[in-house]
Design an enzyme around this catalytic site. Structure first.
Site, PDB file in Angstrom:
ATOM      1  N   ASP A  30       0.850  -1.192   0.000  1.00 50.03           N
ATOM      2  CA  ASP A  30       0.000   0.000   0.000  1.00 50.03           C
ATOM      3  C   ASP A  30       0.883   1.238   0.000  1.00 50.03           C
ATOM      4  O   ASP A  30       1.970   1.244   0.584  1.00 50.03           O
ATOM      5  CB  ASP A  30      -0.948   0.015   1.204  1.00 50.03           C
ATOM      6  CG  ASP A  30      -2.227   0.780   0.881  1.00 50.03           C
ATOM      7  OD1 ASP A  30      -3.273   0.147   0.665  1.00 50.03           O
ATOM      8  OD2 ASP A  30      -2.164   2.032   0.817  1.00 50.03           O
ATOM      9  N   ARG A 152     -18.647  -9.295   1.263  1.00 47.24           N
ATOM     10  CA  ARG A 152     -19.364  -8.195   1.914  1.00 47.24           C
ATOM     11  C   ARG A 152     -18.578  -7.767   3.140  1.00 47.24           C
ATOM     12  O   ARG A 152     -18.037  -8.619   3.847  1.00 47.24           O
ATOM     13  CB  ARG A 152     -20.754  -8.669   2.396  1.00 47.24           C
ATOM     14  CG  ARG A 152     -21.761  -8.917   1.320  1.00 47.24           C
ATOM     15  CD  ARG A 152     -22.900  -9.747   1.863  1.00 47.24           C
ATOM     16  NE  ARG A 152     -22.412 -11.035   2.370  1.00 47.24           N
ATOM     17  CZ  ARG A 152     -23.101 -11.847   3.163  1.00 47.24           C
ATOM     18  NH1 ARG A 152     -24.298 -11.512   3.576  1.00 47.24           N
ATOM     19  NH2 ARG A 152     -22.591 -13.005   3.563  1.00 47.24           N
ATOM     20  N   GLU A 153     -18.552  -6.492   3.401  1.00 47.18           N
ATOM     21  CA  GLU A 153     -17.909  -6.012   4.626  1.00 47.18           C
ATOM     22  C   GLU A 153     -18.688  -6.540   5.826  1.00 47.18           C
ATOM     23  O   GLU A 153     -19.908  -6.704   5.761  1.00 47.18           O
ATOM     24  CB  GLU A 153     -17.855  -4.480   4.640  1.00 47.18           C
ATOM     25  CG  GLU A 153     -16.873  -3.959   3.616  1.00 47.18           C
ATOM     26  CD  GLU A 153     -16.785  -2.451   3.573  1.00 47.18           C
ATOM     27  OE1 GLU A 153     -17.103  -1.793   4.563  1.00 47.18           O
ATOM     28  OE2 GLU A 153     -16.394  -1.940   2.503  1.00 47.18           O
ATOM     29  N   GLY A 258     -26.451   1.707   1.341  1.00 54.12           N
ATOM     30  CA  GLY A 258     -25.260   2.553   1.329  1.00 54.12           C
ATOM     31  C   GLY A 258     -24.030   1.706   1.094  1.00 54.12           C
ATOM     32  O   GLY A 258     -24.118   0.614   0.523  1.00 54.12           O
ATOM     33  N   CYS A 261     -19.952   0.370  -2.331  1.00 47.75           N
ATOM     34  CA  CYS A 261     -20.098  -0.268  -3.642  1.00 47.75           C
ATOM     35  C   CYS A 261     -21.443  -0.124  -4.336  1.00 47.75           C
ATOM     36  O   CYS A 261     -21.462   0.266  -5.505  1.00 47.75           O
ATOM     37  CB  CYS A 261     -19.686  -1.723  -3.535  1.00 47.75           C
ATOM     38  SG  CYS A 261     -17.912  -1.812  -3.221  1.00 47.75           S
TER      39      CYS A 261
HETATM   40  P1  NAD Z   1     -10.039   0.854  -0.088  1.00 48.43           P
HETATM   41  O1  NAD Z   1     -10.157   2.292  -0.366  1.00 48.43           O
HETATM   42  O2  NAD Z   1     -10.389   0.317   1.250  1.00 48.43           O
HETATM   43  O3  NAD Z   1      -8.536   0.369  -0.393  1.00 48.43           O
HETATM   44  C1  NAD Z   1      -7.795   0.750  -1.510  1.00 48.43           C
HETATM   45  C2  NAD Z   1      -6.322   0.848  -1.086  1.00 48.43           C
HETATM   46  O4  NAD Z   1      -5.510   1.008  -2.242  1.00 48.43           O
HETATM   47  C3  NAD Z   1      -6.014   2.052  -0.186  1.00 48.43           C
HETATM   48  O5  NAD Z   1      -5.435   1.600   1.024  1.00 48.43           O
HETATM   49  C4  NAD Z   1      -5.015   2.881  -1.003  1.00 48.43           C
HETATM   50  O6  NAD Z   1      -4.051   3.537  -0.208  1.00 48.43           O
HETATM   51  C5  NAD Z   1      -4.397   1.824  -1.899  1.00 48.43           C
HETATM   52  N1  NAD Z   1      -3.765   2.304  -3.127  1.00 48.43           N
HETATM   53  C6  NAD Z   1      -4.287   3.136  -4.064  1.00 48.43           C
HETATM   54  N2  NAD Z   1      -3.393   3.319  -5.070  1.00 48.43           N
HETATM   55  C7  NAD Z   1      -2.313   2.560  -4.774  1.00 48.43           C
HETATM   56  C8  NAD Z   1      -1.062   2.314  -5.417  1.00 48.43           C
HETATM   57  N3  NAD Z   1      -0.747   2.879  -6.606  1.00 48.43           N
HETATM   58  N4  NAD Z   1      -0.188   1.485  -4.820  1.00 48.43           N
HETATM   59  C9  NAD Z   1      -0.460   0.915  -3.624  1.00 48.43           C
HETATM   60  N5  NAD Z   1      -1.622   1.113  -2.970  1.00 48.43           N
HETATM   61  C10 NAD Z   1      -2.531   1.912  -3.532  1.00 48.43           C
HETATM   62  O7  NAD Z   1     -10.900   0.120  -1.215  1.00 48.43           O
HETATM   63  P2  NAD Z   1     -11.726  -1.260  -1.109  1.00 48.43           P
HETATM   64  O8  NAD Z   1     -12.989  -1.033  -0.386  1.00 48.43           O
HETATM   65  O9  NAD Z   1     -10.801  -2.351  -0.663  1.00 48.43           O
HETATM   66  O10 NAD Z   1     -12.111  -1.480  -2.648  1.00 48.43           O
HETATM   67  C11 NAD Z   1     -11.127  -1.797  -3.605  1.00 48.43           C
HETATM   68  C12 NAD Z   1     -11.833  -2.271  -4.866  1.00 48.43           C
HETATM   69  O11 NAD Z   1     -12.546  -3.482  -4.601  1.00 48.43           O
HETATM   70  C13 NAD Z   1     -12.887  -1.298  -5.420  1.00 48.43           C
HETATM   71  O12 NAD Z   1     -12.870  -1.384  -6.821  1.00 48.43           O
HETATM   72  C14 NAD Z   1     -14.188  -1.848  -4.887  1.00 48.43           C
HETATM   73  O13 NAD Z   1     -15.295  -1.525  -5.687  1.00 48.43           O
HETATM   74  C15 NAD Z   1     -13.933  -3.344  -4.923  1.00 48.43           C
HETATM   75  N6  NAD Z   1     -14.711  -4.126  -3.956  1.00 48.43           N
HETATM   76  C16 NAD Z   1     -14.836  -3.675  -2.673  1.00 48.43           C
HETATM   77  C17 NAD Z   1     -15.541  -4.447  -1.747  1.00 48.43           C
HETATM   78  C18 NAD Z   1     -15.715  -3.979  -0.323  1.00 48.43           C
HETATM   79  O14 NAD Z   1     -16.420  -4.654   0.420  1.00 48.43           O
HETATM   80  N7  NAD Z   1     -15.135  -2.880   0.108  1.00 48.43           N
HETATM   81  C19 NAD Z   1     -16.058  -5.695  -2.127  1.00 48.43           C
HETATM   82  C20 NAD Z   1     -15.893  -6.131  -3.438  1.00 48.43           C
HETATM   83  C21 NAD Z   1     -15.196  -5.334  -4.352  1.00 48.43           C
HETATM   84  C1  UGA Z   2     -21.975  -5.512  -1.332  1.00 46.61           C
HETATM   85  C2  UGA Z   2     -22.293  -6.882  -1.955  1.00 46.61           C
HETATM   86  O1  UGA Z   2     -23.221  -7.577  -1.124  1.00 46.61           O
HETATM   87  C3  UGA Z   2     -21.022  -7.712  -2.119  1.00 46.61           C
HETATM   88  O2  UGA Z   2     -21.327  -8.942  -2.767  1.00 46.61           O
HETATM   89  C4  UGA Z   2     -20.024  -6.923  -2.946  1.00 46.61           C
HETATM   90  O3  UGA Z   2     -18.797  -7.621  -3.050  1.00 46.61           O
HETATM   91  C5  UGA Z   2     -19.775  -5.578  -2.309  1.00 46.61           C
HETATM   92  O4  UGA Z   2     -21.031  -4.859  -2.157  1.00 46.61           O
HETATM   93  C6  UGA Z   2     -18.884  -4.723  -3.148  1.00 46.61           C
HETATM   94  O5  UGA Z   2     -18.876  -4.842  -4.354  1.00 46.61           O
HETATM   95  O6  UGA Z   2     -18.213  -3.935  -2.506  1.00 46.61           O
HETATM   96  P1  UGA Z   2     -21.442  -4.588   1.105  1.00 46.61           P
HETATM   97  O7  UGA Z   2     -21.674  -3.263   0.476  1.00 46.61           O
HETATM   98  O8  UGA Z   2     -20.222  -4.811   1.903  1.00 46.61           O
HETATM   99  O9  UGA Z   2     -21.452  -5.735  -0.035  1.00 46.61           O
HETATM  100  O10 UGA Z   2     -22.668  -4.926   2.067  1.00 46.61           O
HETATM  101  P2  UGA Z   2     -24.163  -5.476   1.857  1.00 46.61           P
HETATM  102  O11 UGA Z   2     -24.423  -6.473   2.910  1.00 46.61           O
HETATM  103  O12 UGA Z   2     -24.415  -5.891   0.476  1.00 46.61           O
HETATM  104  O13 UGA Z   2     -25.032  -4.172   2.182  1.00 46.61           O
HETATM  105  C7  UGA Z   2     -25.058  -3.046   1.329  1.00 46.61           C
HETATM  106  C8  UGA Z   2     -26.152  -2.086   1.773  1.00 46.61           C
HETATM  107  O14 UGA Z   2     -27.450  -2.646   1.528  1.00 46.61           O
HETATM  108  C9  UGA Z   2     -26.119  -1.763   3.272  1.00 46.61           C
HETATM  109  O15 UGA Z   2     -26.442  -0.413   3.469  1.00 46.61           O
HETATM  110  C10 UGA Z   2     -27.196  -2.674   3.854  1.00 46.61           C
HETATM  111  O16 UGA Z   2     -27.733  -2.204   5.053  1.00 46.61           O
HETATM  112  C11 UGA Z   2     -28.211  -2.645   2.725  1.00 46.61           C
HETATM  113  N1  UGA Z   2     -29.124  -3.820   2.732  1.00 46.61           N
HETATM  114  C12 UGA Z   2     -28.647  -5.059   2.468  1.00 46.61           C
HETATM  115  C13 UGA Z   2     -30.480  -3.623   2.969  1.00 46.61           C
HETATM  116  O17 UGA Z   2     -30.929  -2.476   3.209  1.00 46.61           O
HETATM  117  N2  UGA Z   2     -31.318  -4.696   2.923  1.00 46.61           N
HETATM  118  C14 UGA Z   2     -30.871  -5.953   2.666  1.00 46.61           C
HETATM  119  O18 UGA Z   2     -31.694  -6.892   2.639  1.00 46.61           O
HETATM  120  C15 UGA Z   2     -29.506  -6.136   2.430  1.00 46.61           C
END
Ligand code: NAD
Ligand code: UGA
Length: 434
Positions: A30, A152-153, A258, A261
């Site tokens: 990172d 999912r988070e 919210g 994603c």
């Molecule tokens: P995040 O913001 O938590 O993390 C991204 C990280 O990348 C940061 O720590 C940043 O400092 C680092 N970074 C950026 N440019 C960099 C570089 N050039 N070299 C090294 N590090 C670098 O993001 P996230 O929530 O982990 O999401 C990442 C991707 O995954 C997004 O495209 C998102 O849509 C996708 N995604 C997220 C989730 C989720 O639950 N958060 C789930 C599925 C997919």
């Molecule tokens: C979502 C998807 O579920 C993941 O599969 C995907 O990888 C991720 O986005 C991503 O691309 O980042 P996440 O956003 O972590 O995951 O959480 P969710 O559990 O999907 O909830 C998203 C939002 O929808 C939250 O605000 C949650 O409260 C809301 N939600 C979810 C509802 O209001 N009702 C439901 O029945 C489910």
């Protein structure tokens, strides 16, 4: 296998740690030095249940490493996962791919031997083709593939270990075998291994998120109808969700969806479709409906407390977009709290993941460190995020003000029990709401 995760955020850190846990050598990179130094001293920079222990276990087993030195990380890996953020560009629907492209340029600079370059970040259809243009000078050294992440988070470790499917998109069939081997500990436990073209995999990710957002929006709109027609939304979710073709998950009515994603990916999908002159009218109306839902909820708060909110004491239980995460991105609270503050309300909030920098500058908005301190004086308690510790609150014991009201935006509490306890209780899509 030797893996490198570029971007150690929610996706890079969780998937990197889990890949290490199934026996791979993983280097997480990172550019955020603070993040890396925290990780090296055993502190997770994010709140995700079970992650701290897993990081410690794999770090001390020397399967998991953290660095800000991208050169060293690339040289010692065979597969590079791009896990950087892909946010929405300010003021538009467009996906900001600058982090992805920037890290591709760095990868190009330091790569000396053959690698598989994987986009795990969510990227619009055709991004893999753009990456190939960036790395064309050393084209022979790379196979660019797509492996979108579906975790999912708050449930990220479980989701990584037991995914419904693993999607690999590649235009070169031989990489499927390498990726199949990498994921074999998960496919051996039943995860489906689905292969398609690179563009196909990129689009599957957007289609999945947009469909789930549509399901939530649909049930939220039906909840509005239930409130007007004396029907319980939970019966509707159960009744329709029992049809296998529909499925019962993601049919929980609540505040607007919210997170980092759904909001950004629905917009990104519409932008990509518009570019191809395709009108995704369903997804467009989902975005609009979700946006308007915040107004609908604030109107209800006025109905509950009266038109003037001046000096009304409102206590929020939970402010993150969902429980078991510290992530505030696109949480309903970010719009609701500033609105209520502008209307003169006095706001307290408590969230188990701690104080939020986003509210530090909001007038009359204070973080409280437990449920009791948060609620004791409240006129209205708003349950926004369904953390476990909120499930069993004895409101009458906690709140001093005898005329307090509860607005439960997650239908966490039993409406009959609230009635029996003579608590003025409002929820979502249930007949008790006025
Ligand atoms: P995040 O913001 O938590 O993390 C991204 C990280 O990348 C940061 O720590 C940043 O400092 C680092 N970074 C950026 N440019 C960099 C570089 N050039 N070299 C090294 N590090 C670098 O993001 P996230 O929530 O982990 O999401 C990442 C991707 O995954 C997004 O495209 C998102 O849509 C996708 N995604 C997220 C989730 C989720 O639950 N958060 C789930 C599925 C997919
Ligand atoms: C979502 C998807 O579920 C993941 O599969 C995907 O990888 C991720 O986005 C991503 O691309 O980042 P996440 O956003 O972590 O995951 O959480 P969710 O559990 O999907 O909830 C998203 C939002 O929808 C939250 O605000 C949650 O409260 C809301 N939600 C979810 C509802 O209001 N009702 C439901 O029945 C489910």
């Amino acid at each position: 296998m030797k893996l490198c995760m570029i971007g150690t955020g929610y996706v890079g850190l969780v998937s990197g740690t889990c890949f290490a846990d199934i026996g791979n050598q993983v280097i997480c990179v990172d550019k955020d030095l603070d993040k890396i130094s925290k990780l090296k001293s055993g502190i997770s920079p994010i709140y995700e249940p079970g992650l701290d222990e897993l990081i410690k276990k794999n770090y001390s087993a020397k399967r998991l490493f953290f660095t800000s030195n991208i050169k060293q990380a690339i040289n010692s890996s065979d597969i590079i996962f791009i896990c950087v953020g892909t946010p929405t560009k300010k003021g538009s629907l467009k996906v900001d791919l600058s982090y992805v492209y920037k890290c591709c340029k760095e990868i190009l600079k330091f790569t000396k031997k053959k690698k598989i370059l994987v986009t795990k970040s969510t990227v619009p259809v055709g991004t893999g083709d753009e990456i190939e243009k960036i790395i064309k000078k050393k084209k022979k050294l790379f196979t660019v593939i797509s492996n979108p992440e579906f975790l999912r988070e708050g449930e990220a470790i479980r989701d990584f270990r037991y995914p419904d499917r693993i999607v690999i998109g590649s235009n070169e069939k031989k990489t499927f075998n390498t990726m199949k081997k990498l994921y074999s500990p998960l496919t051996n436990k039943g995860a489906k291994f689905f292969t398609t073209s690179r563009r196909g995999a990129e689009l599957i990710k957007y289609a999945s998120n947009a469909f789930l957002a549509t399901k939530i929006t649909f049930i939220n709109e039906l909840a509005n109808l239930c409130e007007k027609s004396g029907v319980n939304i939970e019966d509707i979710s159960l009744g329709m969700g029992s049809d296998n073709r529909i499925g019962g998950r993601f049919l929980r009515a609540g505040p607007a969806y919210g997170g980092s994603c759904f909001p950004k990916d629905t917009k990104g999908l519409v932008f990509a479709a518009d570019k191809h002159k395709v009108n995704l009218s369903v997804v467009k109306s989902v975005i609009k409906s979700n946006f308007n839902r915040i107004n609908l909820l604030t109107n209800r708060i006025h109905k509950i407390l009266g038109s003037s909110l001046k000096n009304k004491k409102i206590s929020f239980l939970g402010v993150t977009f969902k429980p078991n995460t510290d992530d505030m991105r696109d949480s309903t609270s970010l719009k609701m709290i500033p609105y209520l503050s502008k209307k003169g309300a006095l706001i307290n909030y408590y969230d188990p993941s701690g104080e939020k920098k986003e509210f530090r500058k909001i007038k009359n908005c204070f973080f409280k460190n437990n449920i009791k301190n948060n609620c004791y004086n409240a006129d209205l308690v708003i349950l926004l995020t369904e953390w476990d510790e909120f499930k069993t609150i004895d409101f009458k014991k906690v709140i001093k003000n005898k005329k307090f009201k509860v607005y439960d935006l997650r239908n966490l509490y039993n409406a009959n029990e609230m009635k029996r306890n003579k608590i003025q209780y409002f929820s979502v899509g249930r007949p008790n709401i006025k």
